[in-house]
Each structure stands twice: as C-alpha cells, then as structure tokens.
Design a protein around this motif. Structure first.
Motif, PDB file in Angstrom:
ATOM      1  N   VAL A 139     -97.302   7.706 -25.984  1.00  0.00           N
ATOM      2  CA  VAL A 139     -96.401   6.490 -25.956  1.00  0.00           C
ATOM      3  C   VAL A 139     -95.677   6.422 -27.334  1.00  0.00           C
ATOM      4  N   THR A 140     -94.271   6.627 -27.605  1.00  0.00           N
ATOM      5  CA  THR A 140     -93.762   6.388 -28.832  1.00  0.00           C
ATOM      6  C   THR A 140     -92.798   5.120 -28.915  1.00  0.00           C
ATOM      7  N   THR A 173     -87.119   7.837 -30.452  1.00  0.00           N
ATOM      8  CA  THR A 173     -85.741   8.733 -30.169  1.00  0.00           C
ATOM      9  C   THR A 173     -86.455  10.073 -30.936  1.00  0.00           C
ATOM     10  N   ASN A 174     -87.524  10.191 -31.632  1.00  0.00           N
ATOM     11  CA  ASN A 174     -88.074  11.225 -32.240  1.00  0.00           C
ATOM     12  C   ASN A 174     -88.430  12.302 -31.085  1.00  0.00           C
ATOM     13  N   ALA A 175     -88.118  13.814 -31.355  1.00  0.00           N
ATOM     14  CA  ALA A 175     -88.591  14.797 -30.591  1.00  0.00           C
ATOM     15  C   ALA A 175     -89.932  14.670 -30.689  1.00  0.00           C
ATOM     16  N   ARG A 212     -88.553  -0.840 -28.473  1.00  0.00           N
ATOM     17  CA  ARG A 212     -88.080   0.142 -27.649  1.00  0.00           C
ATOM     18  C   ARG A 212     -89.278   1.041 -27.717  1.00  0.00           C
ATOM     19  N   PHE A 213     -89.533   1.736 -26.603  1.00  0.00           N
ATOM     20  CA  PHE A 213     -90.523   2.678 -26.417  1.00  0.00           C
ATOM     21  C   PHE A 213     -90.316   3.657 -25.276  1.00  0.00           C
ATOM     22  N   ALA A 251     -98.911   6.225 -30.397  1.00  0.00           N
ATOM     23  CA  ALA A 251     -98.464   6.308 -31.967  1.00  0.00           C
ATOM     24  C   ALA A 251     -97.987   4.979 -32.349  1.00  0.00           C
ATOM     25  N   ASN A 252     -98.419   4.791 -33.782  1.00  0.00           N
ATOM     26  CA  ASN A 252     -97.642   3.579 -34.387  1.00  0.00           C
ATOM     27  C   ASN A 252     -96.411   3.620 -34.249  1.00  0.00           C
ATOM     28  N   PHE A 253     -95.784   2.386 -33.767  1.00  0.00           N
ATOM     29  CA  PHE A 253     -94.264   2.357 -33.743  1.00  0.00           C
ATOM     30  C   PHE A 253     -93.665   2.309 -35.056  1.00  0.00           C
TER      31      PHE A 253
END
Length: 431
Positions: free
Chosen positions: A101-102, A84-86, A116-117, A45-47
């Motif tokens: 990956v987020t 930190t997103n669910a 952070r990831f 995902a875009n960070f």
C-alpha cells in the motif's frame, strides 16, 4: 442464584459492578491477547506528507489490520512512498510482502485533508486500484479506517469493520458515562453523563441513534437518543421496570422487557414509544429480547423451563402463533442471546462450573463452542460483519471489554486506565 435472577439484579445494582475508580481516561487501550494463524503479509509504506497531518494515516491502517488477526505488517522502511510513485512489485514480493500500500495526504486550501492510496497484489503483480477520500481533520481517523476496510475486503473478500463504532459505559468517581468510540477504542465521545447507572446501550440499524436504559428517574427507563442532534425521547416509562431495548432490523420498533403486569415479559413498541404490544405470554421471567436479522423472530431468555435458557418466538407473539421454541439445550443456564448479522450464529453466556463464559451456537446444526477462557463474561455484541464479538469481562478484578473472533483465534482486551467499563455494544456498518 440462577443467571436470570442475576440479570434482573444486575439492572438494579449495576453500581456494585464498578469498583471505586480514580481518574479514568476515556480512550481505550488495546492489548492483543491472541492472533490468527493465517496471516497475510502486507507492507504499508509511510504516506507522503502525512507527517504534517493531525493523524498518521498509515500507522492507523497498520494497527487496524494487525488487530484483525488476519494480517502481519512487514517493515516498509521510513521513506514515504506516494500513490503516484512507480513501485517494483517483484522486489516487494522478494521481501515477503503479498500486498503493498502506498499513498499521500494533502492539506487542501479549504482546510480539509485529501488521502489517496493504491493497493497492489505482489503475488499476482496487479494494481488493485485505490481511493481518494476528503475529510475535515476531525474525521481523518475515519478516512484511515475506511482505507483499512477497503484493503480487508479487496484482499480477503469480506467487508471490514474498522470504520464502525462501539459504545460502552464507564464509571468514574460516582459518575456514569455512556461513550461512543471508533472500533479501535480511540476518538471517544460522551453521549450521556449521569449520577445514576446507565445500561443496555443498543445502536439503531443505521447508526444514527442509540437506545439505552437510564436510572436517572430512580427507576429503569428506556430512552432513544439521536447521536447527531443529541436530542432524546423517553421510549418506555411504563409501570415497573423498563429494560433491555433491542432494535428491529428496519429501525422502526424496539423489543423491550417490561414488568408492567408483575413478572417481566417481552413487549414490542414503536421507536417513538407508541404502540405497546405484548409478545411473550408466560408466568415466568422473560427478558433480554433480540430480533432475528430477518425481523421474523424474537430470541429471549426465560426461566419457564425451570432454569434460564434461550427461546425463540414469532414476531407476532405467543398469543397468536403458539408457545416459544427452546433454542439452547447444552449447559444448565444460558442467557444474553445475540444473533450474528448474517443470521448464522447465536452468541450467549453459559454458566460452566460456576463460571460465566461466552459461547456461540451454529443455528443450522446446533453445534456449540466456547470462545473464551475468562470467567465473568457478559453482554456479547457481534461486529457488523459477523466475524468478531465484543463482550464485557473481568481481568484482575477490573471490568474490561474484550473482543474475540468467532473462530476463537484472535483475542483482544480493551481497558481504560484505572477504571472499569461495561455494557459494550458494537455499531452497524458506517453508511
């Protein structure tokens, strides 16, 4: 003309290898010419907040993994997803992603950036953890490469090489430049500029220094240059030609090829240039030395059998432990030995029907395979994880760099606009 004579001539007439160029750009362009067959589908995902950073971290990670030939990037949409997103791993699995990956990028009060990831295995429905990396803006690309290395190792069980660096030589308008860059060819920086040829760069095992041969004194002389302080020393300026420096695994010594007594032979010197000691003892041309990864042997090219082939001798030298052992038997002429860091493979250049091609030999079995379909290959260099080989070749009469996986399935071409590049060397793992 046999290969070993060609090598000697190459060190003297390297300028002829470079066509006249117009203004060349330092950054390398990469074209993926082949891909692997065992893709692992991943969604990155875009960070969050990376749009305000000087580098698009998620984009660099996607490019790294795609270049490896081991991953395929799935469209994760435009909406940033923070670590930190669910996340609903079942839905990502349903979209075809085996991994997700987020992450986020935060501009800190001290001017640095924190990345952070989190990495998820959607098949096993597991959170595989993540990292927090803090760096100045100038090293944000390195942080992205380190994240790609983390993902590669977590999902494939092998150490990644995206955070390693490469070096190479360019020539533009009669000026030679020794460059170092990220493994993807970006972030190039000039180590040395000269009006005379520069050849044979070799990274020290800890990646802080590079040894090379410069003709700036109108003869080949070996230098060792510190990449942090940019200070350098003359490591070898013996009578005759000084060429082909290769680092010992502990970084304390260099194997070199010298014509000190007439015909070129293999010698050992300390990295500061002291302690000269002869290793090979033949009446032929012995050149292109390389240490085995355990430091116990020197592999080199010699025409002592009537044609250039690759031999191996003890680090204690032929005068003390007997004549060198021939290592290559397939092909009439084989040169440029390079050992994989894991000690399992020998890469070399073989003449086949007049063409120079990159081969590898499995040392335990002696089995050999051709890795390339190009015709002017030279200067192979293994990646630190032994999975890829960087080499120089020609495409449409231009000197380019190419990279191939050791299984031959993933191929890339690295070129600069309107210019030629030669003499690649792949650095060690980043400390």
């Amino acid at each position: 003309m046999n290969l070993i004579i060609q090598f000697i001539l190459r060190t003297v007439t390297i300028g002829c290898l470079f066509a006249a160029t117009t203004a060349a750009h330092a950054q390398l362009n990469i074209d993926i010419a082949g891909v692997g067959s065992n893709f692992l589908p991943i969604a990155i995902a875009n960070f969050r907040d990376e749009g305000a950073a000087p580098q698009q971290v998620s984009e660099i990670i996607r490019a790294d993994l795609a270049r490896s030939g081991r991953f395929t990037n799935l469209n994760a949409g435009l909406t940033p997803i923070s670590e930190t997103n669910a996340v609903d791993l079942n839905s990502w699995r349903a979209k075809g992603a085996d991994a997700l990956v987020t992450g986020s990028v935060t501009h800190l009060a001290n001017g640095q950036y924190e990345v952070r990831f989190r990495l998820y295995d959607t098949v096993k429905q597991q959170d595989l953890s993540g990292l927090s990396l803090v760096s100045p803006a100038s090293e944000l690309r390195l942080s992205a490469h380190k994240i790609a290395d983390y993902i590669y190792q977590k999902l494939l069980g092998e150490r990644g090489i995206f955070a390693t660096r490469i070096s190479y030589v360019t020539r533009t308008s009669g000026r030679y430049q020794l460059q170092r860059a990220d493994s993807d060819g970006q972030n190039a920086r000039t180590v040395l500029t000269s009006s005379e040829p520069i050849i044979s760069p070799a990274w020290s095992p800890n990646g802080t220094k590079v040894a090379y041969v410069s003709f700036e004194r109108k003869k080949p002389v070996i230098y060792v240059q510190d990449l942090v302080s940019e200070q350098r020393i003359v490591a070898s300026n013996q009578k005759g030609n000084n060429s082909a420096p290769a680092w010992s695994p502990d970084g304390n010594q260099l194997a070199v090829a010298l014509s000190l007594t007439g015909n070129t032979q293999i010698y050992l010197i300390n990295a500061n240039g002291s302690g000269l000691r002869r290793l090979s003892n033949s009446h032929s041309i012995d050149t292109e030395p390389r240490f085995s990864p355990d430091g116990q042997y020197i592999y080199f090219t010699s025409d002592r059998g009537g044609a250039p082939q690759i031999y191996r001798m003890s680090i204690h030298g032929e005068a003390n432990t007997g004549a060198a052992q021939r290592m290559t038997f397939k092909g009439s002429e084989n040169t440029s030995p390079r050992l994989s860091p894991d000690g399992k493979l020998l890469a070399y250049i073989s003449r086949v029907n007049g063409a120079l091609k990159l081969y590898i030999q499995e040392l335990s079995t002696g089995e050999t395979i051709a890795l390339t379909d190009t015709h002017y290959d030279e200067s192979p260099s293994f990646s630190a994880n032994s999975k890829y080989i960087l080499y120089a070749t020609r495409v449409e009469q231009r000197g380019v760099l190419a990279a191939v996986s050791t299984d031959g399935r993933t191929r890339q071409i690295l070129s600069i606009k309107d210019g030629d590049i030669r003499e690649p060397s792949w650095g060690p793992f980043t400390q």
